[in-house]
Design an enzyme around this catalytic site. Structure first.
Site, PDB file in Angstrom:
ATOM      1  N   HIS A 160      16.525   2.533  26.319  1.00  0.00           N
ATOM      2  CA  HIS A 160      16.466   3.012  27.709  1.00  0.00           C
ATOM      3  C   HIS A 160      15.269   3.939  27.939  1.00  0.00           C
ATOM      4  O   HIS A 160      15.300   4.802  28.814  1.00  0.00           O
ATOM      5  CB  HIS A 160      17.755   3.738  28.106  1.00  0.00           C
ATOM      6  CG  HIS A 160      18.995   2.945  27.868  1.00  0.00           C
ATOM      7  ND1 HIS A 160      19.463   1.986  28.734  1.00  0.00           N
ATOM      8  CD2 HIS A 160      19.858   2.950  26.806  1.00  0.00           C
ATOM      9  CE1 HIS A 160      20.568   1.438  28.244  1.00  0.00           C
ATOM     10  NE2 HIS A 160      20.822   2.003  27.074  1.00  0.00           N
ATOM     11  N   SER A 281     -13.106   6.718  33.644  1.00  0.00           N
ATOM     12  CA  SER A 281     -12.975   6.629  35.096  1.00  0.00           C
ATOM     13  C   SER A 281     -14.345   6.792  35.735  1.00  0.00           C
ATOM     14  O   SER A 281     -15.182   7.562  35.256  1.00  0.00           O
ATOM     15  CB  SER A 281     -12.028   7.724  35.599  1.00  0.00           C
ATOM     16  OG  SER A 281     -12.142   7.889  37.000  1.00  0.00           O
ATOM     17  N   LYS A 287     -10.837  11.123  31.873  1.00  0.00           N
ATOM     18  CA  LYS A 287      -9.919   9.995  31.690  1.00  0.00           C
ATOM     19  C   LYS A 287     -10.305   9.110  30.507  1.00  0.00           C
ATOM     20  O   LYS A 287     -11.466   8.873  30.232  1.00  0.00           O
ATOM     21  CB  LYS A 287      -9.889   9.106  32.953  1.00  0.00           C
ATOM     22  CG  LYS A 287      -9.301   9.751  34.175  1.00  0.00           C
ATOM     23  CD  LYS A 287      -7.804   9.981  34.040  1.00  0.00           C
ATOM     24  CE  LYS A 287      -7.015   8.701  33.939  1.00  0.00           C
ATOM     25  NZ  LYS A 287      -7.144   7.849  35.137  1.00  0.00           N
ATOM     26  N   GLU A 294      -3.769  -2.885  29.388  1.00  0.00           N
ATOM     27  CA  GLU A 294      -3.338  -3.121  30.766  1.00  0.00           C
ATOM     28  C   GLU A 294      -3.711  -4.519  31.235  1.00  0.00           C
ATOM     29  O   GLU A 294      -2.943  -5.174  31.958  1.00  0.00           O
ATOM     30  CB  GLU A 294      -3.949  -2.064  31.688  1.00  0.00           C
ATOM     31  CG  GLU A 294      -3.361  -0.673  31.482  1.00  0.00           C
ATOM     32  CD  GLU A 294      -4.064   0.395  32.316  1.00  0.00           C
ATOM     33  OE1 GLU A 294      -4.987   0.044  33.083  1.00  0.00           O
ATOM     34  OE2 GLU A 294      -3.697   1.573  32.187  1.00  0.00           O
TER      35      GLU A 294
END
Length: 460
Positions: A160, A281, A287, A294
Site C-alpha cells: 500500500h 530543468s 532539479k 518516466e
C-alpha cells in the site's frame, strides 16, 4: 499516379485506380519494414516452385538473384519505395520485372498477397521475439548482478506504498527477475504458434497447383504448416498475443520505473540515478529528473493503445481476409520497437543506479517496520496471533506517542503490555535478524536469496 506503376491486382479493371484512393490505401510507407521478410519468403516460394516443376530451375535462379539484388538496393537506399507502389510486395515484384522481364510474373504462381503477407508477418514476429527475448535476458543479467551485489543491503519492503517489513535488496531485484522470466516464458510459448507456415493457403482456399507446402516450411525454418487455409490468412491471433506480451513486459517495466522514480526523489532518498541517465530543468537549476524512467512509464500507454487497436480492428471481421488487416502493421511495428528499446535502455539505466546504503541502514534500524517481529515473537511464546497483533498495535501507538523507536523501548515498558516479553526480544528487533528469521521458501532471508540467485544463474 504515374503510368509506370503497375498494381498487381488491376488486370480485370478498365479504369485506372483513383490517385486519392491509392494514396489512402497505400501501405508501403509502413510495410516497407518487411522487405527482408518478403524477399526471404519469396525466395523459399520460388525454390519450391522449381523443385516441383512449376517453374524451371533457370527461372528460379534468375528470380532469386534478382531478389537478392533488390534486397541490397532497399537496404542501401538505392531503391526507394513511393506511395504509388501501394505496398512492399508490389515494389519488389515491379522492380524484379524491370530486372528480369516476364519471368518475374512467375514469382506469384500459387500464391496470393494474403498468404504472402501472413508469411512475412510471421517471419517478422519470429525475428522480433528473438530480439526481445535477448533484451530481456540482458536485463535479467543486470538484475542478477544487482541482487548479488546488494544481497546484504537492507531496504524497506512496501505494501500500500507504506513501509511494511525490512527485506534484502537482492530479494527485491529478484522479484523483477521472476516477472521478466515469465515474460520470456510467454514469448517462448508464443513462438510455437508463430512458427507455422501459411504459404500455400493462397487467397484463403488453397491452390490447384501442386505446391509442396511442407518444403516451403522447411526452407523458411518453420516448425509446421497451417492446418486450415482460411485460418492461415484471416487470423491475427499471433499479432494480438505478441502485443499482449509486450504490454505485460511494459507493465513490469513501468512498475519498476515507478519504484526508481519514487526512491530517487528527495522525500525517499533511497537511491541515486547517474547523471548520465537523468535530466535537469530548463528553469530550476537544482532539479534532477528521472526522465528515462518516466519515459518508459509513459511509453507503456502507447503499447497498451496498440493492443486495444488490434483487438478493435479484428473484432468485427467476417472470414476470411479483409483489407482492415492492413492496419495491423502500425501497432505491431510500434509495439515491437518500443518494447525492445525500453527493455534495452532500462537495463542500462538500472546499471547506473546506486542504493544509498548508509541512509537505508539508519532508517531500517529505527523504523516501525519491525513491529511484525514483535507479534511473531509473542506467537512463538504461544500467544494466539490475533492477541499478539492487538498487543503489538498498542506498542506501536506507545512508540509513536513517546517518540521512542521500538528498539529503544525498555523491557519494563514492554512488560506492561505482556509479561511474555524477555531480554531476547531485542535480538529480534534488528533488521538483519528479521530477515534471517524468515523460514519459508522464496522468502527474503539471506539464505533464500542465495538459493534464488543460484536458480536465476542456472536459468540464464
Amino acid at each position: 499516379m504515374s503510368n509506370k506503376k503497375e498494381l498487381l491486382w488491376q488486370s480485370r479493371f478498365s479504369e485506372p485506380f483513383d490517385p486519392d484512393a491509392l494514396r489512402f490505401s497505400s501501405s508501403v510507407h509502413v510495410d516497407k519494414a518487411l522487405f527482408r521478410e518478403d524477399i526471404e519468403g519469396s525466395t523459399a516460394h520460388v525454390t519450391m516452385l522449381a523443385e516441383e516443376g512449376i517453374i524451371t530451375p533457370e527461372e528460379s535462379l534468375q528470380i532469386i538473384v534478382g531478389l537478392r539484388e533488390i534486397g541490397t538496393e532497399l537496404e542501401t537506399g538505392a531503391l526507394v519505395p513511393h506511395w504509388e507502389d501501394e505496398d512492399i510486395h508490389t515494389v519488389i515484384e515491379n522492380r524484379l520485372k524491370e530486372k528480369i522481364g516476364a519471368a518475374a510474373g512467375k514469382i506469384h504462381s500459387g500464391r496470393s498477397r494474403n498468404d504472402q503477407v501472413a508469411t512475412d508477418t510471421r517471419l517478422y514476429l519470429r525475428r522480433q521475439i528473438r530480439t526481445l527475448d535477448g533484451a530481456l535476458q540482458g536485463l535479467q543479467k543486470v538484475l542478477v548482478s544487482k541482487a548479488e551485489a546488494c544481497r546484504d543491503t537492507i531496504i524497506f519492503g512496501y505494501t500500500h506504498l507504506q513501509r511494511a517489513q525490512p527485506i534484502s535488496a537482492g530479494h527485491y531485484y529478484l522479484a523483477y527477475f521472476n516477472m521478466f522470466r515469465r515474460d520470456r516464458d510467454r514469448l517462448a510459448d508464443l513462438f510455437k504458434r508463430v512458427n507455422i507456415s501459411p504459404l500455400g493457403a493462397a487467397a484463403f482456399a488453397g491452390s490447384t497447383l501442386p505446391l509442396n507446402t511442407e518444403r516451403s516450411a522447411v526452407l523458411l525454418d518453420f516448425d509446421g504448416v497451417f492446418s486450415n487455409s482460411i485460418d492461415a490468412v484471416s487470423d491475427r491471433d499471433i499479432v494480438i498475443e505478441f502485443i499482449s506480451a509486450c504490454s505485460l513486459i511494459m507493465m513490469h517495466l513501468s512498475r519498476f520505473a515507478e519504484d526508481l522514480i519514487l526512491w530517487s526523489s528527495y522525500e525517499f532518498g533511497y537511491l541515486e540515478i547517474s547523471d548520465a541517465f537523468a535530466t535537469g530543468s530548463s528553469l530550476m537549476p537544482q532539479k534532477k529528473n528521472a526522465d528515462i524512467a518516466e519515459l518508459v512509464r509513459g511509453k507503456t500507454g502507447r503499447v497498451y493503445g496498440s493492443l486495444v487497436a488490434m483487438l478493435t480492428i479484428m473484432k468485427g471481421l467476417p472470414l476470411s481476409y479483409n483489407r482492415d488487416m492492413q492496419e495491423d502493421k502500425p501497432p505491431l511495428f510500434d509495439s515491437a520497437e518500443t518494447t525492445i528499446e525500453c527493455v534495452s535502455i532500462f537495463g542500462k539505466l538500472l546499471e547506473h543506479t546506486t542504493l544509498r546504503e548508509e541512509r537505508l541502514a539508519k532508517l531500517t534500524a529505527e523504523d516501525l517496520s519491525l513491529a511484525t517481529e514483535i507479534a511473531e515473537y509473542l506467537v512463538r511464546k504461544q500467544m494466539p496471533f490475533r492477541d499478539a497483533h492487538r498487543v503489538t498495535g498498542r506498542i506501536v501507538s506507545h512508540s509513536i506517542s513517546s517518540g521512542k523507536t521500538l528498539p529503544k523501548i525498555t523491557l519494563e515498558e514492554y512488560r506492561t503490555f505482556s509479561m511474555l516479553f524477555e531480554d531476547d526480544l531485542y535480538l529480534a528487533l534488528k533488521p538483519e535478524a528479521s530477515i534471517m528469521a524468515k523460514k519459508t521458501r522464496g522468502s527474503c532471508s539471506f539464505s533464500s536469496v542465495d538459493a534464488q540467485l543460484e536458480e536465476a544463474k542456472k536459468l540464464l
